[in-house]
Design a protein around this motif. Sequence first.
Motif, PDB file in Angstrom:
ATOM      1  N   GLN A 140      -2.775  -7.527  -7.351  1.00  0.00           N
ATOM      2  CA  GLN A 140      -2.249  -6.161  -7.271  1.00  0.00           C
ATOM      3  C   GLN A 140      -1.095  -5.916  -8.237  1.00  0.00           C
ATOM      4  OE1 GLN A 140      -1.770  -6.760  -2.972  1.00  0.00           O
ATOM      5  NE2 GLN A 140      -2.836  -4.814  -2.647  1.00  0.00           N
ATOM      6  N   LYS A 141      -0.675  -6.971  -8.944  1.00  0.00           N
ATOM      7  CA  LYS A 141       0.375  -6.886  -9.970  1.00  0.00           C
ATOM      8  C   LYS A 141       1.686  -6.336  -9.417  1.00  0.00           C
ATOM      9  CE  LYS A 141      -2.947  -6.496 -13.739  1.00  0.00           C
ATOM     10  NZ  LYS A 141      -3.412  -5.720 -14.916  1.00  0.00           N
ATOM     11  N   VAL A 142       2.065  -6.835  -8.242  1.00  0.00           N
ATOM     12  CA  VAL A 142       3.329  -6.383  -7.649  1.00  0.00           C
ATOM     13  C   VAL A 142       4.386  -7.487  -7.648  1.00  0.00           C
ATOM     14  CG1 VAL A 142       2.300  -4.624  -6.184  1.00  0.00           C
ATOM     15  CG2 VAL A 142       2.492  -6.966  -5.335  1.00  0.00           C
ATOM     16  N   LEU A 143       4.057  -8.643  -8.236  1.00  0.00           N
ATOM     17  CA  LEU A 143       5.012  -9.746  -8.276  1.00  0.00           C
ATOM     18  C   LEU A 143       5.628  -9.873  -9.661  1.00  0.00           C
ATOM     19  CD1 LEU A 143       3.113 -12.512  -6.272  1.00  0.00           C
ATOM     20  CD2 LEU A 143       4.835 -10.904  -5.440  1.00  0.00           C
ATOM     21  N   GLU A 144       6.903 -10.260  -9.687  1.00  0.00           N
ATOM     22  CA  GLU A 144       7.625 -10.420 -10.938  1.00  0.00           C
ATOM     23  C   GLU A 144       7.586 -11.880 -11.412  1.00  0.00           C
ATOM     24  OE1 GLU A 144       8.970  -8.345 -12.920  1.00  0.00           O
ATOM     25  OE2 GLU A 144       9.287  -6.492 -11.788  1.00  0.00           O
ATOM     26  N   PRO A 145       7.271 -12.115 -12.699  1.00  0.00           N
ATOM     27  CA  PRO A 145       7.392 -13.473 -13.241  1.00  0.00           C
ATOM     28  C   PRO A 145       8.866 -13.857 -13.357  1.00  0.00           C
ATOM     29  CG  PRO A 145       6.785 -11.931 -14.976  1.00  0.00           C
ATOM     30  CD  PRO A 145       6.746 -11.158 -13.697  1.00  0.00           C
ATOM     31  N   LEU A 146       9.152 -15.128 -13.187  1.00  0.00           N
ATOM     32  CA  LEU A 146      10.545 -15.589 -13.122  1.00  0.00           C
ATOM     33  C   LEU A 146      10.945 -16.492 -14.276  1.00  0.00           C
ATOM     34  CD1 LEU A 146      10.613 -16.473  -9.309  1.00  0.00           C
ATOM     35  CD2 LEU A 146      11.476 -14.382 -10.383  1.00  0.00           C
ATOM     36  N   ASP A 147      10.077 -16.660 -15.246  1.00  0.00           N
ATOM     37  CA  ASP A 147      10.329 -17.633 -16.313  1.00  0.00           C
ATOM     38  C   ASP A 147      11.628 -17.380 -17.067  1.00  0.00           C
ATOM     39  OD1 ASP A 147       7.538 -19.214 -16.550  1.00  0.00           O
ATOM     40  OD2 ASP A 147       7.171 -17.111 -16.092  1.00  0.00           O
ATOM     41  N   ASP A 148      12.015 -16.118 -17.211  1.00  0.00           N
ATOM     42  CA  ASP A 148      13.240 -15.799 -17.949  1.00  0.00           C
ATOM     43  C   ASP A 148      14.504 -16.194 -17.184  1.00  0.00           C
ATOM     44  OD1 ASP A 148      11.739 -14.762 -19.974  1.00  0.00           O
ATOM     45  OD2 ASP A 148      11.984 -12.662 -19.375  1.00  0.00           O
ATOM     46  N   TYR A 149      14.359 -16.523 -15.911  1.00  0.00           N
ATOM     47  CA  TYR A 149      15.540 -16.797 -15.078  1.00  0.00           C
ATOM     48  C   TYR A 149      15.620 -18.251 -14.605  1.00  0.00           C
ATOM     49  CZ  TYR A 149      14.941 -11.775 -14.996  1.00  0.00           C
ATOM     50  OH  TYR A 149      14.754 -10.474 -15.386  1.00  0.00           O
ATOM     51  N   VAL A 150      14.633 -19.045 -14.981  1.00  0.00           N
ATOM     52  CA  VAL A 150      14.604 -20.448 -14.566  1.00  0.00           C
ATOM     53  C   VAL A 150      14.574 -21.315 -15.821  1.00  0.00           C
ATOM     54  CG1 VAL A 150      13.400 -22.196 -13.201  1.00  0.00           C
ATOM     55  CG2 VAL A 150      13.305 -19.796 -12.505  1.00  0.00           C
ATOM     56  N   THR A 151      15.549 -22.186 -15.986  1.00  0.00           N
ATOM     57  CA  THR A 151      15.644 -23.016 -17.180  1.00  0.00           C
ATOM     58  C   THR A 151      14.574 -24.109 -17.169  1.00  0.00           C
ATOM     59  OG1 THR A 151      17.165 -24.619 -16.206  1.00  0.00           O
ATOM     60  CG2 THR A 151      18.140 -22.649 -17.204  1.00  0.00           C
ATOM     61  N   ALA A 152      14.342 -24.670 -18.341  1.00  0.00           N
ATOM     62  CA  ALA A 152      13.370 -25.762 -18.456  1.00  0.00           C
ATOM     63  C   ALA A 152      13.804 -26.965 -17.630  1.00  0.00           C
ATOM     64  CB  ALA A 152      13.213 -26.159 -19.923  1.00  0.00           C
ATOM     65  N   ASP A 153      15.097 -27.256 -17.629  1.00  0.00           N
ATOM     66  CA  ASP A 153      15.610 -28.376 -16.843  1.00  0.00           C
ATOM     67  C   ASP A 153      15.415 -28.128 -15.347  1.00  0.00           C
ATOM     68  OD1 ASP A 153      16.346 -29.854 -19.027  1.00  0.00           O
ATOM     69  OD2 ASP A 153      18.437 -29.196 -19.016  1.00  0.00           O
ATOM     70  N   ALA A 178       0.830  -1.207   0.000  1.00  0.00           N
ATOM     71  CA  ALA A 178       0.000   0.000   0.000  1.00  0.00           C
ATOM     72  C   ALA A 178       0.864   1.257   0.000  1.00  0.00           C
ATOM     73  CB  ALA A 178      -0.924  -0.001   1.211  1.00  0.00           C
ATOM     74  N   GLY A 179       1.999   1.186   0.695  1.00  0.00           N
ATOM     75  CA  GLY A 179       2.907   2.323   0.750  1.00  0.00           C
ATOM     76  C   GLY A 179       3.969   2.309  -0.323  1.00  0.00           C
ATOM     77  N   LYS A 180       3.865   1.358  -1.255  1.00  0.00           N
ATOM     78  CA  LYS A 180       4.833   1.212  -2.356  1.00  0.00           C
ATOM     79  C   LYS A 180       6.265   1.159  -1.842  1.00  0.00           C
ATOM     80  CE  LYS A 180       1.810   3.247  -5.843  1.00  0.00           C
ATOM     81  NZ  LYS A 180       1.652   4.251  -6.923  1.00  0.00           N
ATOM     82  N   ALA A 181       6.435   0.402  -0.751  1.00  0.00           N
ATOM     83  CA  ALA A 181       7.764   0.253  -0.149  1.00  0.00           C
ATOM     84  C   ALA A 181       8.039  -1.218   0.125  1.00  0.00           C
ATOM     85  CB  ALA A 181       7.852   1.072   1.138  1.00  0.00           C
ATOM     86  N   TRP A 182       7.689  -2.058  -0.845  1.00  0.00           N
ATOM     87  CA  TRP A 182       7.822  -3.490  -0.659  1.00  0.00           C
ATOM     88  C   TRP A 182       9.289  -3.934  -0.665  1.00  0.00           C
ATOM     89  CZ3 TRP A 182       4.587  -1.739  -4.798  1.00  0.00           C
ATOM     90  CH2 TRP A 182       5.254  -1.518  -6.007  1.00  0.00           C
ATOM     91  N   PRO A 183       9.565  -5.110  -0.100  1.00  0.00           N
ATOM     92  CA  PRO A 183      10.916  -5.668  -0.163  1.00  0.00           C
ATOM     93  C   PRO A 183      11.188  -6.193  -1.565  1.00  0.00           C
ATOM     94  CG  PRO A 183       9.443  -7.245   0.836  1.00  0.00           C
ATOM     95  CD  PRO A 183       8.638  -5.981   0.640  1.00  0.00           C
ATOM     96  N   ASP A 184      12.433  -6.566  -1.823  1.00  0.00           N
ATOM     97  CA  ASP A 184      12.762  -7.180  -3.110  1.00  0.00           C
ATOM     98  C   ASP A 184      12.336  -8.647  -3.124  1.00  0.00           C
ATOM     99  OD1 ASP A 184      14.105  -4.870  -4.233  1.00  0.00           O
ATOM    100  OD2 ASP A 184      15.695  -5.268  -2.784  1.00  0.00           O
ATOM    101  N   MET A 192       9.382 -12.634  -5.735  1.00  0.00           N
ATOM    102  CA  MET A 192      10.103 -11.401  -6.064  1.00  0.00           C
ATOM    103  C   MET A 192       9.087 -10.292  -6.328  1.00  0.00           C
ATOM    104  SD  MET A 192      12.513 -10.278  -9.317  1.00  0.00           S
ATOM    105  CE  MET A 192      13.497 -11.750  -9.339  1.00  0.00           C
ATOM    106  N   PHE A 193       9.280  -9.154  -5.666  1.00  0.00           N
ATOM    107  CA  PHE A 193       8.384  -8.020  -5.874  1.00  0.00           C
ATOM    108  C   PHE A 193       8.919  -7.118  -6.987  1.00  0.00           C
ATOM    109  CE2 PHE A 193       7.037  -9.739  -1.936  1.00  0.00           C
ATOM    110  CZ  PHE A 193       5.686  -9.460  -1.856  1.00  0.00           C
ATOM    111  N   HIS A 194       8.044  -6.295  -7.506  1.00  0.00           N
ATOM    112  CA  HIS A 194       8.317  -5.532  -8.723  1.00  0.00           C
ATOM    113  C   HIS A 194       9.663  -4.817  -8.698  1.00  0.00           C
ATOM    114  CE1 HIS A 194       7.703  -3.126 -12.262  1.00  0.00           C
ATOM    115  NE2 HIS A 194       7.953  -2.033 -11.574  1.00  0.00           N
TER     116      HIS A 194
END
Length: 442
Positions: free
Chosen positions: A122-135, A98-104, A332-334
């Motif tokens: 609230q769309k404050v979470l980051e997708p991780l697909d680019d950083y996690v391999t298929a394996d 709410a205060g836009k002071a979230w942790p990483d 992971m937050f935005h």
Amino acid sequence: MIYKKYTKVFAVLATAAMLSVTLAGCSKDSASSSKQETANWTGKITIWDGPRWEENGNKYAWIESQKKAFESSHPGVTVEIVQVPWADMNDKLGVSIAGKAWPDVAPVDISGNGVNAAFLKQKVLEPLDDYVTADDKKDFLPNALDAYSQDGKLYGLPGGMTVHGMLLNLDLFQERNVEPPKDGKWTWNEFVDDMKKLTYDKDGDGKIDVYGLSTYIKNGYYESWPFLYMDGGRPLSDDLTKFTFDSKEAEGAMKKLADLKNIPVAPKEMGSGDVGGTWKAFSAQKNVAVEPWATWAIQAAQKANMKNFMVAAYPSGSGKPVTIGGVGGWMMFHQDDAGKKKVVADLMKQLTSTEQQVVTAKNYSVFPSRKSAVDQNPFADNPQMQQAQKLTETAVMIPKQVNWKKIDEAIQSQLQLVLNGEKSPEDAMGEAKKTVDDLLTK
């Protein structure tokens, strides 16, 4: 004229080829520069965590050791740890958003159901697909990974799992000459037959002293729910838009569980909200042969000096074998900086690595969510935990619905009435549906 025409065409093609090489070189240099910039990010990462196992009086020793290791492998990066009690975690995260002071980075408690639905909305979470391999994804148990996925994207990394299983007092089984379920598995009919044999008058005064089964109903607790799932019933539809605990499969399972008090193979107290009394009946008084509990109870029983017990699956009905589990992990937050995002993802991968999942399993009594960590057999010297670990593959999580807490309250209050014999499953779930349908539209 023909010669001039081809000369002109050749000149155009040559110019285009040179331009293509030039652009390709610029693109390559740009991509290389971008990767280099990402790889060279330095700065501070803020991570929240709750207390875990104790080392020299310090319940944050593990996360502190992870901070030290990560800073060593990432020069110029500092990790700031914020200690937050588990009971306060979600509320504090809500305030920070709410205060836009979230942790990483922030954790999900091991009893959680995966990525937080409210934070996704609230769309404050980051997708991780680019950083996690298929394996890497293949190494996670599918149900654990699914708990952190939404709309085809991965929004967190699972670190460990808990599971609900049946604890069996084998002393009582031996006393009544009852064979425990083979491989810890039994059908509903086999289960009921065993519960009848385990319910008896121990002191000969004409009254039942020992019962086969007991459990409880309480908001936020799900020890009884795998019984309700055994014929395929579920509280909500797969898309989380409809109330479905009023299906014949769910209501039929509720009736089966409630009827155990009428046989009787369960005490009149079964279905109350008395968690402590239910546990005491099993572990101290030893007047209940079988009770369903979450993972924590295994270690508690061992500490209570209950040496002769085992863990079994819930009885199976017409549906697939199932239990309810929890999946702890990290979100992971935005982030605005691509370089920082990659480094934060590196930290999350370190925290959920095979090595750290084995460490966590041995010290925190939770099950790995990575197959490679399971293969290392972290519970080689703990047969009850080994038995329970097998159940993780059939575990499903509580629905990731934004209003789940209120939905849960509406259902659980009616379930208590069913087990107390005050309402039929049909009437109870009809009443619950009114509240839940309203919550599903919000």
